[in-house]
Each structure stands twice: as structure tokens, then as C-alpha cells.
Design a protein around this motif. Structure first.
Motif, mmCIF file in Angstrom:
data_model
loop_
_atom_site.group_PDB
_atom_site.id
_atom_site.type_symbol
_atom_site.label_atom_id
_atom_site.label_comp_id
_atom_site.label_asym_id
_atom_site.label_seq_id
_atom_site.Cartn_x
_atom_site.Cartn_y
_atom_site.Cartn_z
ATOM 1 N N ARG A 187 56.164 26.153 7.907
ATOM 2 C CA ARG A 187 55.067 25.223 7.627
ATOM 3 C C ARG A 187 55.381 23.829 8.182
ATOM 4 N NH1 ARG A 187 55.345 27.532 2.199
ATOM 5 N NH2 ARG A 187 53.619 29.008 1.890
ATOM 6 N N ALA A 188 56.603 23.371 7.935
ATOM 7 C CA ALA A 188 56.978 22.030 8.382
ATOM 8 C C ALA A 188 56.970 21.925 9.904
ATOM 9 C CB ALA A 188 58.357 21.667 7.831
ATOM 10 N N ASP A 191 53.436 21.720 11.064
ATOM 11 C CA ASP A 191 52.857 20.472 10.604
ATOM 12 C C ASP A 191 53.273 19.293 11.490
ATOM 13 O OD1 ASP A 191 50.986 19.923 8.688
ATOM 14 O OD2 ASP A 191 52.416 19.165 7.214
ATOM 15 N N HIS A 192 54.510 19.296 11.969
ATOM 16 C CA HIS A 192 54.998 18.205 12.806
ATOM 17 C C HIS A 192 54.482 18.300 14.241
ATOM 18 C CE1 HIS A 192 58.071 15.857 10.498
ATOM 19 N NE2 HIS A 192 57.901 16.874 9.668
ATOM 20 N N ARG A 194 51.496 20.000 15.273
ATOM 21 C CA ARG A 194 50.054 20.150 15.463
ATOM 22 C C ARG A 194 49.378 18.803 15.680
ATOM 23 N NH1 ARG A 194 46.805 19.669 10.598
ATOM 24 N NH2 ARG A 194 48.091 19.319 8.729
ATOM 25 N N ARG A 196 46.249 15.852 15.377
ATOM 26 C CA ARG A 196 45.482 15.211 14.315
ATOM 27 C C ARG A 196 44.124 15.898 14.147
ATOM 28 N NH1 ARG A 196 44.977 9.030 15.215
ATOM 29 N NH2 ARG A 196 47.201 9.210 14.744
ATOM 30 N N VAL A 200 45.704 24.213 9.274
ATOM 31 C CA VAL A 200 46.622 25.354 9.258
ATOM 32 C C VAL A 200 46.099 26.418 8.309
ATOM 33 C CG1 VAL A 200 48.978 26.125 8.803
ATOM 34 C CG2 VAL A 200 48.582 23.854 9.770
ATOM 35 N N HIS A 235 49.377 14.990 14.184
ATOM 36 C CA HIS A 235 49.296 14.942 12.730
ATOM 37 C C HIS A 235 50.562 14.280 12.193
ATOM 38 C CE1 HIS A 235 48.518 16.184 8.628
ATOM 39 N NE2 HIS A 235 49.723 16.707 8.564
ATOM 40 N N ALA A 237 53.284 13.937 9.694
ATOM 41 C CA ALA A 237 53.879 14.768 8.641
ATOM 42 C C ALA A 237 55.187 14.150 8.175
ATOM 43 C CB ALA A 237 54.126 16.187 9.156
#
Length: 358
Positions: A187-188, A191-192, A194, A196, A200, A235, A237
């Protein structure tokens, strides 16, 4: 037309995952048609299918060294034909594994404009489906695609991380596909990396929400901003599960000789790096930086235009390289008050990297 034809795009690293996700989306609704493209010995094979089976299978000789151009030239007329039939409301374009989505969606956006071959069509989501069990390693992997049997064309010299990074960044929806629990590191990582405004989704391939995929609108300019080296609309994060991101920004230029000296310390790690910079010999010229899996690519992207001149590198990793990268960035800059000599300014020390001055 009794409905507005919606075209969505699917990217993956793995052809097996691509088939599983595409099949699920085709079976989700009977008015969805799927177009697969694959490289074969004789050229490009296009297979069109829906929930009821294969509709057509066609092979076209590959006349371009540019695979993206060849796919666009084959795909847009095929989509126009499907749109004219008024039989399907939705189309999913399943790109070859490791192929980027941005070149295609730019072409689809133009084709859907007034008097274009796809006039009236709507662009649905760009979906990047990743294996939740491997994405935390894939995102930083320096394994060459040729060694994995996943190269797009002969001479494809990319590593796995280079292929994955722009796919995740450009996507509207990133599907973390797993039959079990998704790890926090997976997930992390996503998240880092992807862009803006992206979303997900977590599910098994056969449970991916087809309605969510097809109803999400693709905004072309917004998505391109996620991969534009002058914007890098990522994005934001928080650092977690061992995954970190550092943003290095200044209005100062890179010193050409010092950048050469520190290039390995700055870009030679299993880290994702992206951004832009300038050098004193090219004050009006923006230079792009793109790195992943110990590979770095730099090049000129023309004038700054409406973007402020500066140097910005965004680095994402999961190891202990952060301090080394920060130090190399600082050590590569022109110092405050430092004057680069007239000879150095006139002689472009990075011309072999950036090409002739624009």
C-alpha cells in the motif's frame, strides 16, 4: 448512437494479470468489449472479444519501430468501427504488458474531439493493475525486462522499475490485485508512486469493480501532469512501512562537472527519482530527470514556458540511501555566489547527455 461510447485503458506488468482483469471487466457487463494488443512474430495481433467470446482476431505487420505509434494506428480505426456498430457501450483497451498508457490516451483524447474519428466517445479510467504480492519489490527492481521475458520490442533495455513507475503515476485507478491480505508495504509503495487525484482499489482480479472502472472519467491534462517532469503532480504520502519520499528543490542550477561527479550517488540506487533541472550553459532550457531501478535518463524538454525555472528532484525509496541522495543533490549545485566561468558556460559539458542546445 443511443449511448456514449466509453473507452477505458488497462496497463499491467504481467500478461496473466492483464488477462484475468480484462476477463473480469468483460464479464461484468454484456455491453463491454475488450481489445487486446500483443506483439507476435509477424507484427501486432489485435483480438476483440466480449462476454460471449472472440469477435475477431487480426494480425497487422509492424511497420514502425515505435510500438506506441503502431498500436494507435491500428486501434483508433478499430474502436471507431466498434463505436459505429452501436452494440457496446464500453470498450476496454488492454495494452501489452509493460506498455505505457500516456501516448495512447493522448491520441484517444484527440480522436474523441469534434470531427475526430472517435467523435462523441468518452474516455474512461486508465487502470494500472499491479500484483499486490510483488509490487513493493517490482517498484525498485533493477531486473531487465529482457531477462524476465517481458520486453515490448527487440532492444527494450528497460528494467522492471522503469516500466512500472510511469504506469502507476499516470493511472486514474491503481488496482492492488491479490487473493489474500494486502501488505502495508505494498500500500505504501503505491501510495508514494501514484499521481495526485488517483484512487487505489484492493481486490482479487475477479472481484474488481467494473462499474467503478468504467464510470471514472479520464482527464487527459490532469493525468499528463502526473508524469510531466516539470510538474510531477504526485500524491503526497507520509513515510511508512519503510517507504519514504524526499523532495529536493532549489532555484539554483546543477553545476555540470559536479553533476557528473555525483551522478551515481544521486541516481545510481534502487530508488525512483523524477523531476527537472537546469545548467548555466542552458539558462532558458528545461532538462528532465527520470530514474528507476539504478537507471537514470536525462534530456532536454525545451523551454520553461509558464513553468518557473528551477531544480527539483523527487526521490522515493525504501533503503538507507536517502541521506546520500540529499548530500549528492546539494554537492551537485552551483554554490550561492559562485560564478561559472565563461569557458564553462560557453562549452556545454552535458551536451552528450542533453543533445544540442535548443
Amino acid at each position: 448512437m443511443t449511448h456514449r461510447f466509453t473507452i477505458s485503458t488497462l496497463t499491467t506488468l504481467d500478461p496473466v494479470l492483464r488477462s484475468a482483469v480484462a476477463m473480469n471487466l468483460a464479464l461484468d457487463r454484456g455491453d463491454t468489449v475488450v481489445i487486446h494488443h500483443d506483439l507476435v512474430e509477424d507484427g501486432i495481433r489485435r483480438v476483440v472479444s466480449d462476454a460471449f467470446g472472440i469477435i475477431e482476431s487480426t494480425t497487422t505487420e509492424l511497420e514502425h519501430t515505435c510500438l506506441s505509434c503502431a498500436i494507435r494506428e491500428d486501434l483508433i480505426p478499430a474502436l471507431a468501427h466498434l463505436q459505429e456498430q452501436d452494440r457496446w457501450a464500453r470498450a476496454l483497451v488492454a495494452l501489452p504488458a509493460t506498455a505505457e498508457s500516456a501516448p495512447l490516451t493522448r491520441a484517444l483524447h484527440d480522436a474523441a474531439r469534434r470531427r475526430g474519428p472517435l467523435e462523441g466517445a468518452r474516455l474512461g479510467a486508465v487502470v494500472c493493475a499491479v500484483d499486490a504480492d510483488t509490487v513493493a519489490d517490482d517498484a525498485f527492481s533493477d531486473d531487465f525486462l529482457t531477462d524476465l521475458g517481458r520486453e515490448l520490442i527487440e532492444g527494450d533495455e528497460r528494467v522492471l522499475a522503469e516500466a512500472l513507475a510511469p504506469m502507476v503515476a499516470h493511472a486514474d485507478l491503481v488496482a492492488l490485485v491479490s487473493d489474500g491480505a494486502v501488505s502495508e508495504q505494498a500500500r505504501a509503495t503505491v501510495d508514494h508512486l501514484r499521481g495526485r487525484g488517483s484512487v487505489v482499489l484492493e481486490s482479487a482480479a475477479e472481484e474488481l469493480d467494473g462499474e467503478r472502472v468504467m464510470s471514472t472519467e479520464h482527464r487527459c491534462d490532469r493525468a499528463l501532469g502526473r508524469i510531466d517532469p516539470l510538474r510531477v503532480d504526485r500524491h503526497i504520502a507520509e513515510d511508512r512501512a519503510g517507504v519514504w519520499t524526499v523532495e529536493l528543490t532549489t532555484d539554483r542550477a546543477f553545476h555540470p562537472e559536479r553533476l557528473r561527479e555525483h551522478i551515481r550517488d544521486l541516481g545510481g540506487h534502487a530508488v525512483r527519482t523524477r523531476g527537472h533541472f537546469w545548467i548555466p550553459s542552458r539558462p532558458t532550457e528545461a532538462c528532465a530527470w527520470d530514474g528507476a531501478g539504478r537507471q537514470v535518463s536525462v534530456g532536454s524538454v525545451g523551454r520553461w514556458g509558464r513553468h518557473p525555472r528551477g531544480t527539483r528532484i523527487v526521490a522515493t525509496g525504501r533503503g538507507h540511501e536517502r541521506a546520500e541522495i540529499e548530500a549528492a543533490f546539494r554537492d551537485s549545485l552551483v554554490l550561492p555566489g559562485e560564478r561559472v566561468g565563461a569557458t564553462a558556460a560557453a562549452h556545454d559539458a552535458l551536451e552528450d547527455w542533453l543533445g544540442p542546445k535548443s
